[in-house]
Each structure stands twice: as C-alpha cells, then as structure tokens.
Design an enzyme around this catalytic site. Structure first.
Site, short mmCIF file in Angstrom:
data_model
loop_
_atom_site.label_atom_id
_atom_site.label_comp_id
_atom_site.label_asym_id
_atom_site.label_seq_id
_atom_site.Cartn_x
_atom_site.Cartn_y
_atom_site.Cartn_z
N LYS A 45 0.85 -1.19 0.00
CA LYS A 45 0.00 0.00 0.00
C LYS A 45 0.89 1.25 0.00
CE LYS A 45 -0.36 -0.39 5.05
NZ LYS A 45 -1.17 -0.96 6.13
N ARG A 141 -11.02 -0.39 14.50
CA ARG A 141 -10.94 0.40 13.28
C ARG A 141 -12.03 -0.03 12.30
NH1 ARG A 141 -5.02 0.92 10.50
NH2 ARG A 141 -5.44 -1.19 9.76
N HIS A 173 -6.53 -7.72 12.42
CA HIS A 173 -5.30 -6.91 12.50
C HIS A 173 -5.01 -6.61 13.97
CE1 HIS A 173 -2.17 -4.41 10.93
NE2 HIS A 173 -2.72 -3.26 11.24
N ARG A 232 1.07 -10.90 6.49
CA ARG A 232 0.95 -9.60 5.78
C ARG A 232 2.08 -8.69 6.23
NH1 ARG A 232 -4.24 -9.91 8.16
NH2 ARG A 232 -3.61 -8.09 9.38
N TYR A 276 15.95 30.69 8.70
CA TYR A 276 14.77 31.38 9.22
C TYR A 276 14.78 31.42 10.75
CZ TYR A 276 12.54 30.91 4.61
OH TYR A 276 12.23 30.98 3.28
N CYS A 323 14.47 24.29 5.76
CA CYS A 323 13.56 25.07 4.93
C CYS A 323 12.74 24.14 4.03
CB CYS A 323 14.34 26.04 4.06
SG CYS A 323 15.57 27.02 4.95
N ASP A 325 12.97 23.72 0.81
CA ASP A 325 13.74 23.09 -0.26
C ASP A 325 15.23 22.94 0.04
OD1 ASP A 325 11.33 23.46 -1.82
OD2 ASP A 325 11.96 25.55 -2.00
#
Ligand SMILES: *Cc1c(COP(=O)(O)O)cnc(C)c1O
Length: 395
Positions: A45, A141, A173, A232, A276, A323, A325
C-alpha cells in the site's frame, strides 16, 4: 557511490531503492515463517511505503510472491495494470459502486461490516466479488465485532451465503503486536483467541476459507502462528523496525536510502546566524554546507537542529531551521567537501549509518511515516547489483 548517474539526471535529491536488499529481506523473512502453513503477503500500500508499488510488486513476484495487499482500489488497479498476476487484497473500504470493477479486475475486497457485505453483493454483476471478511478483534478500526463469537460467526455465515460474493478469506489486525510489554502481549493473545474462535465457529457452521490471516510484520516476528495462512508483512520487508525497541532478524537492511548533494559552501564567522528565525548563531568560525533538500521533499522541519547527515563517511550536524527546499549542515571538521559532493540524508556512507528509524525517533514518529513521506518531487533510482535498473521521476 557504486553506480554512476546519467549526465542528464538532475542531481538534486533522490531516493535509492536497493532491489537486491528487498530480495534479501524477502528471503530472510520467508524463512522465518513455516512454508508448510504460511506464505508472505507483501503489503505494498501507499506506493509500497514510498518505494514504488509496481517496481516492488515485480521484485517480490520474481521471488515467488503471489499475494499482495493495498489500501484502496486505485492502488489495486495500478498493480493489475502494472502486470500483477497474483492475488490483490484491498485492506480498506471500497464503495459498492465499484463492485463490478473489483470483479472484472479479479481484485479481492475486504468486507468491513455486514452492511458493507450486502451492499457489495447487491451491486455485483454476473461475476461475484471475491472478498476477505475483516474481524475487529481489538484494533477498533474496521471489521465485524467479535465480543461475542457466537453472534459474530452467525454474521460470518450470512456473509458467506450471499450471492454476489465469494468469501475466500477472513482476517484481523493486531493493535499492539509490536510491543513486548506484558499487557500488550496478553492483548495480542486475546485478539488471536477471539479471531480463531470466531473462525472455528463459522467453519463449524459450514463456512470454509482458503486464507485465514492475522500476522503483520511485528506479529510475524513476535507472535508467529501457523494457523495464519498469510503473513501480511509491510515495514519489515522494507528493512525497518515495526517499533524502535524491537530486534529484527540479522541481514535485514533498509531498502531505501535518501541522497542529496552539497549545493553551496560558505565560511560562517562567529556571531553570524543561519536560516529562518535565526535559531542558530555560530559560536566560532565554521564551514557550512547547503543541501538542496527540505520539508517539501519529506524531510521534516521538526528535525531542525537535531538532524545529522553523512558527508564523506562522516556525520555532519544540521544547523538552523530546515527550509522547504534546502537545509544547512556544519562541515567544519569534514575535509574534501565540494559543490556536488553526495550527501546521505538516511542510509549508509562508509562506516556511518543514519536510518529512517533514527530520524523518526528524533521527533517522535515511526520510520513508516518517514519513508511514506518521501514525496513525488524525489525521483526513485532502482539499483540492483550496483547497477541502475530504472530511474522513476514523478514530476
Ligand atoms: C499496513 C497493514 C499491514 C502491514 O503492517 P506492517 O506493520 O507494515 O507490517 C498489515 N495488515 C493491515 C491490515 C495493514 O493495514
């Protein structure tokens, strides 16, 4: 770095996906379960936890895997379209609107409740929808409730007898299989007890299931049970720990490494600040490298001032805020760093390693969130036997 990147590749920030490690992890894990009773169900997933779902499906298929699980129908269809020949189980909800799509694509759907079962059955076309019935034994759940295994087994029986569905499996689960606290161990034991009791009672009433399964990665390691026909496994296949406190089998290695480069180097004078908010001020003259990776790549800002990256096989501490990037690190004590020098954000360089689990523990999350969070700005480079087999760029 043992491979060479093509000239045209933008050497900014990229994730290496080591397929040989994925294969090795798969083999090690396959051997800790009893093959006479249990086989791996690869959990792929969320784009195989960020590694690339079709690529990992192909890798595990090559190792003999024939069962895959995903979280939703789009992920399931991607796998089918990507050539998946094995079984595909959707672990979460799918609207009954898609009943025919599920059947046409031979996708197995989890049944979350008696109502969900009826809706799916009611919307099925000529071909029945393959389903696995989910039992909630304590996760809270999704799934049929199991406080009373007699009434639960009646519900299971009704679902099994619905025209339009083909109930091939049943599963649950665990909520706390990753903990060795005695409370959690007994909680898992109780979940198991309820699960197998409900299954036996349903079988006594005439249901029969090809697959009965309850093991996730942690349970495969700590609570293995031969009655589970599938294990799983997710996180452990990718080489990370279900919980930081757990030991994992020898030889299991993280499949993903996150790499970047040095984009800029400067001398910082005592008293000057970085980034920053000016959270970092130099208390001595320093050499600072800038790295073109930041929180928009999935490297959390919560790591600011607490992270270390690897440069030339040495650890370099992050300085100032991370930051969007870019980020800055202290390379004062590391020789031979230049614009373009490769930086390991997590992974191994020489004798030093930083894992996604290490980063996760710094800001109170789990390795899962780190690898799933490496986003689509980051190309994935697939490596096998020291050679690049594919470069996948999303945007
Ligand atoms: C995600 C998931 C798994 C895999 O969990 P890991 O801890 O990564 O092994 C197994 N079963 C279900 C139902 C899941 O949602």
């Amino acid at each position: 770095m043992s491979y060479s990147l093509p000239e045209s590749f933008l050497k900014r920030t990229w994730a290496e996906i080591h397929l040989d490690r994925a294969e090795k992890n798969y083999n090690i894990l396959k051997n800790i379960i009893d093959p006479a009773f249990t086989r791996p169900a690869c959990v792929i997933k969320a784009n195989a936890y960020g590694h690339g779902d079709v690529q990992l499906m192909k890798c595990y298929s090559g190792m003999g895997a024939d069962f895959f699980t995903v979280s939703n129908i789009n992920e399931a269809l991607r796998l089918r379209e990507g050539g998946c020949k094995g079984d595909i189980l959707i672990l979460g909800w799918t609207s009954a609107l898609y009943a025919e799509t599920l059947a046409e694509n031979d996708i197995i759907q989890a049944v979350l409740s008696a109502e969900h079962a009826e809706e799916l059955a009611g919307s099925a076309g000529d071909k029945p929808v393959r389903v696995h019935i989910k039992l909630d034994t304590g996760m809270g759940r999704i799934g049929l409730l199991t406080e009373n295994t007699d009434t639960c087994s009646e519900e299971i029986l009704r679902i099994c007898s619905l025209n339009g569905l083909k109930a091939e499996g049943i599963f649950t689960h665990f909520a706390a299989a990753d903990s060795t606290d005695s409370d959690c161990v007994s909680y898992t034991d109780e979940q198991k007890r309820r699960f197998f009791e409900a299954v036996s009672k349903a079988e006594a009433k005439g249901c029969s299931f090809k697959e009965v399964h309850c093991l996730n990665s942690a349970a495969t390691l700590l609570h293995y049970d031969k009655r589970s026909t599938l294990a799983r496994m997710g996180i452990i296949l990718y080489g990370l720990k279900p919980d930081a406190s757990l030991e994992i089998p020898d030889g299991i290695k993280p499949v993903m490494e996150l790499k970047s480069v040095v984009s800029y180097i400067k001398q910082l004078k005592k008293g000057e600040s970085i980034s920053y908010g000016r959270t970092f001020t130099a208390d001595r003259d320093m050499t600072i490298a800038t790295i073109p990776a930041g929180y928009a790549d999935g490297y959390s800002r919560l790591l600011s001032g607490r992270n270390e990256v690897l440069v030339n096989g040495r650890r370099a501490k992050g300085v100032g805020r991370i930051c969007m990037d870019q980020m800055m690190v202290d390379i004062s004590d590391i020789p031979d760093v230049h614009e373009g020098t490769v930086v390991t954000l997590f992974g191994t360089d020489g004798n030093e390693t930083v894992t996604a689990d290490d980063l996760a523990s710094i800001y109170g999350t789990i390795g899962y969130e780190i690898i799933c969070g490496i986003n689509q700005r980051v190309p994935r480079i697939y490596i096998k036997d020291r050679k690049i087999t594919e470069i996948h760029e999303f945007i």
